[in-house]
Scaffold this motif. Structure first.
Motif, short mmCIF file in Angstrom:
data_model
loop_
_atom_site.label_atom_id
_atom_site.label_comp_id
_atom_site.label_asym_id
_atom_site.label_seq_id
_atom_site.Cartn_x
_atom_site.Cartn_y
_atom_site.Cartn_z
N HIS A 75 -4.30 14.28 2.55
CA HIS A 75 -5.24 13.86 3.60
C HIS A 75 -5.32 12.34 3.68
N GLN A 76 -5.40 11.66 2.51
CA GLN A 76 -5.51 10.20 2.48
C GLN A 76 -4.30 9.54 3.14
N GLU A 90 -4.25 10.10 6.97
CA GLU A 90 -5.20 9.22 7.65
C GLU A 90 -4.67 7.78 7.71
N PHE A 91 -4.04 7.34 6.63
CA PHE A 91 -3.48 5.98 6.56
C PHE A 91 -2.39 5.81 7.63
N TYR A 127 1.04 4.33 -2.76
CA TYR A 127 0.99 5.76 -2.46
C TYR A 127 2.19 6.49 -3.05
N ASP A 135 -6.20 15.95 -2.45
CA ASP A 135 -6.66 15.07 -1.37
C ASP A 135 -5.67 13.98 -1.03
N SER A 136 -4.57 13.89 -1.79
CA SER A 136 -3.57 12.85 -1.52
C SER A 136 -2.97 13.01 -0.13
N GLN A 138 0.84 -1.21 0.00
CA GLN A 138 0.00 0.00 0.00
C GLN A 138 0.87 1.26 0.00
#
Length: 790
Positions: free
Chosen positions: A521-522, A525-526, A507, A518-519, A503
């Motif tokens: 933020h994603q 959060e991950f 990214y 939005d990358s 994963q």
């Protein structure tokens, strides 16, 4: 030597006991035999020494007739009271005394051989004029009240300054005009009443030594040290300029030393902050707090014991510590205020609350390094001075409150000094309506027919630079996590580690290929929800502890993100804004002196500024279009100077960014009003709104028919819509080219239409740069970059 030598006065002085002797002649008929016998004794001395009645002015006579003078003055200077009374026989308003009581002699003796007796509150010019006023009263019958308190300042054996008030008995004096004395008329008198400070006029009406003074005065002197100390404390606290003076606290200490009659005492203050229940240091030159010692602030409960806390804060009563060492032993070192006094070497102290009806405001601290000398008895001396200290602190707190409001207004609102007069006018009207019982409302603040000027120095590519910094930080953070997981999978083979590594790689590829808004933020959060719990679990593995510690040290605690490249970017933007705004503000101060105008500036990705100039702002019938043209030229010149200043300091910034400058020209006057809800000025009316639309969008506008932005690095863009504006600014450009501010690359371009705005054009001209402040050579932007990189 003569008494009158080296003294400029309207009177010639002769010491004479004539009026005193006349009193004794009247006593010859008295019924009391003792009084009659004493009067005859005095008159017998006078008869044998006629000079004592006729008068004399040479100092030798005082010596040759010392015994006889003492005999005549025996009743006045009673031997019984001589050691108690402070009394002298002298000439009015002069330092010389020819007879005095034993107590006065001892006071002077204690003061020391080098002490010179001098009357305070009596400047030389005023001595002449006051003597003239006495002549007006005595010789011409004018009732002038010129009396003022006069006193001596004389140190005692301990060096403490003591104050002595002088009261004159002038019963034994007589003044008469000489032949050369000009006669004073009513007209002269009227003129003198309005010219107290005009010493030359007084000398004209009362020439030196034009009147004869015969006699002497008795000075009855009283020790008023306590009263004067209280008065000095009052005047010191009232005088705002005095309180700001560097020597204020030294003088204040001396006043308290006089009040207490103690040389080795010191005075300090601490302010009580009721909101936080803490004592705080008073800021100012020489200000000390012995309760706080070296601390800036301290909780009241930590600074005082329970008893002293209740005494000062709840009961608002003062208390003393007469023996610090004894109190320290008694409290077993647990009383905080005793401990802090002992640590500073103080042996006795008085703490007095500075309080009003609303409660405690501060603490007055008086301390000494000698035990017992400050105690509950002499603490009572504070009763008379505390009301003045309370009043001064109340005023100081109000001043502080006003200053805080002024700073908030200056730093947080847009009420510029040029329009402040209008706000004051409306505020007065508001207060007037309130006082008269009317419904008060703050009227609209608006200015009509004013000309706007707008400019900005914008950071080019700021969004791209931040995105790049974010990409780099996220990539570094993901790679750091990836390495930890790879090491973890070697220690403990679990498929979940491989899944997270997969994963992370996904990214990383996405960041590299197409970074989106939005990358960030994603990924955050991950990492927060999935990765951090795993890292905390893996922390128990000894082989991974150090690597995980290094990771978390690099991660920002507030954002849970690696903040390295973004910090450099944010620091750069902050520094650029700070330096450019500071330079613009400095330049603005000089521009205001040319002609007052409204000014405001904003920090974004760069610095924007608005200026408005016109008759309604300046309040005076003085506006002329020449001031508008002057401000436009000034603005263009300053924008070039800001460009130069930026590129001279560019190498000091963490991230290398470029800037582009733009000026918007709007040639029609408009109206602005203050928006109470947003606390700033905005344009009024539909037509005027067009100006705001252009301001917000024009820097992103393209040159017509191209994908090229109107603003370019290395150039000034002047956006306008009218032909006369074009002609005006081309003149300014030509002038600044002659001054080597601007280069020869001038172009006029059309802009693509903006929403509801068409017909805009721009003059673009290249800026000439210097490598540094002392560099005399001129460079274009490209030349400058080559020189900097060389």
């Amino acid at each position: 030597m003569d008494i009158n030598d080296n003294i400029e006065s309207p009177i010639e002085v002769k010491i004479s006991f004539n009026k005193l002797l006349n009193k004794y002649e009247n006593l010859i008929e008295d019924d009391n035999d003792y009084i009659v016998a004493n009067a005859r004794r005095v008159l017998k001395i006078a008869k044998k020494n006629p000079i004592l009645r006729d008068g004399f002015s040479d100092f030798k006579t005082f010596k040759t007739h010392e015994k006889e003078i003492n005999g005549i003055l025996q009743d006045t200077f009673s031997p019984i009271l001589t050691k108690n009374e402070i009394k002298t026989a002298s000439i009015p308003y002069h330092h010389y005394t020819f007879n005095s009581s034993e107590r006065f002699k001892n006071i002077l003796k204690t003061a020391g051989d080098d002490f010179e007796l001098e009357m305070k509150n009596m400047p030389d010019d005023q001595r002449y004029i006051i003597t003239c006023a006495i002549i007006l009263n005595v010789c011409y019958g004018y009732n002038i009240n010129f009396k003022r308190p006069f006193y001596y300042e004389i140190p005692d054996a301990n060096g403490i300054m003591r104050y002595y008030k002088i009261l004159y008995n002038a019963d034994f004096t007589e003044i008469s005009p000489k032949e050369n004395a000009p006669k004073i008329t009513q007209e002269d008198y009227n003129e003198l009443l309005d010219n107290f400070e005009n010493i030359e006029l007084w000398k004209e009406k009362f020439p030196p030594q034009s009147y004869m003074f015969k006699g002497f005065v008795i000075s009855n002197i009283f020790d008023v040290t306590d009263d004067q100390s209280i008065s000095n404390i009052k005047s010191s606290l009232i005088g705002e300029k005095k309180r700001k003076d560097e020597s204020f606290m030294d003088g204040f200490q001396e006043i308290f030393q006089s009040l207490f009659g103690l040389k080795n005492i010191r005075v300090g203050f601490s302010i009580y902050n009721a909101e936080e229940d803490v004592f705080e240091r008073v800021y100012g030159v020489g200000m000390n707090s012995f309760l706080l010692n070296d601390l800036e602030s301290k909780n009241c409960s930590d600074a005082l014991c329970k008893w002293s806390y209740n005494k000062l804060l709840l009961e608002n009563e003062y208390f003393s510590v007469s023996d610090v060492d004894k109190s320290f032993k008694r409290s077993k070192g647990k009383a905080p205020h005793i401990l802090v006094l002992r640590d500073q070497g103080f042996k006795s102290a008085i703490f007095a609350p500075i309080a009003n009806d609303d409660g405690l405001m501060g603490i007055l601290e008086i301390v000494s390094k000698e035990p017992k000398i400050l105690n509950s008895i002499n603490a009572n001396k504070l009763v008379d001075v505390m009301p003045f200290i309370v009043t001064a602190v109340e005023r100081s707190k109000n001043d502080e409150s006003n200053l805080i409001e002024a700073i908030i207004q200056k730093e947080c609102t847009s009420i510029h000094s040029s329009v402040h007069w209008r706000f004051k006018k409306e505020a007065r009207s508001f207060i007037k309506d309130q006082m008269n019982g009317k419904k008060a409302s703050f009227n609209k603040i608006a200015f009509e027919n004013i000309y706007p000027l707008y400019g900005q120095i914008d950071i080019k590519g700021s969004s791209e630079a931040r995105n790049w910094a974010t990409q780099q930080d996220l990539s570094m953070q993901l790679n750091a996590v990836k390495r930890i997981l790879q090491n973890a999978s070697k220690i403990e083979v679990l498929p979940i580690y491989e899944q997270y590594i997969y994963q992370i790689n996904d990214y990383l590829e996405a960041i590299e290929a197409h970074f989106q808004v939005d990358s960030e933020h994603q990924i955050s959060e991950f990492i927060k929800n999935d990765i951090e719990p795993i890292l905390k679990h893996l922390y128990i593995v000894d082989d991974l502890k150090e690597q995980i510690d290094v990771y978390f040290k690099r991660v920002d605690d507030r954002t849970d993100a690696l903040y390295h490249h973004r910090k450099h970017y944010d620091d750069t933007i902050s520094l650029i804004n700070k330096e450019m705004a500071s330079l613009l503000d400095q330049k603005q101060e000089k521009a205001q002196l040319m002609y007052p105008h409204y000014y405001e500036r904003f920090k974004t990705d760069g610095v924007e500024h608005n200026m408005y100039i016109g008759e309604s702002i300046t309040k005076e019938d003085s506006f002329n279009p020449i001031y508008l043209y002057n401000l436009r030229l000034w603005q263009l010149q300053v924008m070039v100077e800001m460009e130069n200043a930026y590129y001279q300091m560019k190498s000091d910034f963490p991230v290398a960014l470029d800037v582009a400058s733009m000026i918007l020209v709007f040639n029609q006057p408009l109206s602005i009003s203050f928006r109470m809800d947003e606390k700033q000025f905005d344009v009024d009316g539909t037509y005027n709104a067009r100006y705001e639309i252009v301001k917000k969008r024009v820097d992103k506008a393209f040159v017509k028919g191209t994908e090229e932005r109107v603003t370019q690095k290395g150039k000034i863009s002047i956006v306008y819509s009218q032909k006369e504006d074009e002609r005006e600014y081309l003149r300014y450009v030509k002038f600044l080219q002659a001054k080597k501010y601007l280069g020869d690359d001038v172009e006029i371009v059309e802009l693509q239409d903006l929403q509801a705005v068409t017909g805009l054009k721009a003059i673009r001209v290249n800026v000439l740069y210097h490598k540094d402040k002392d560099d005399k050579a001129f460079y274009t932007y490209d030349d400058l970059m080559k020189e900097i990189k060389a």
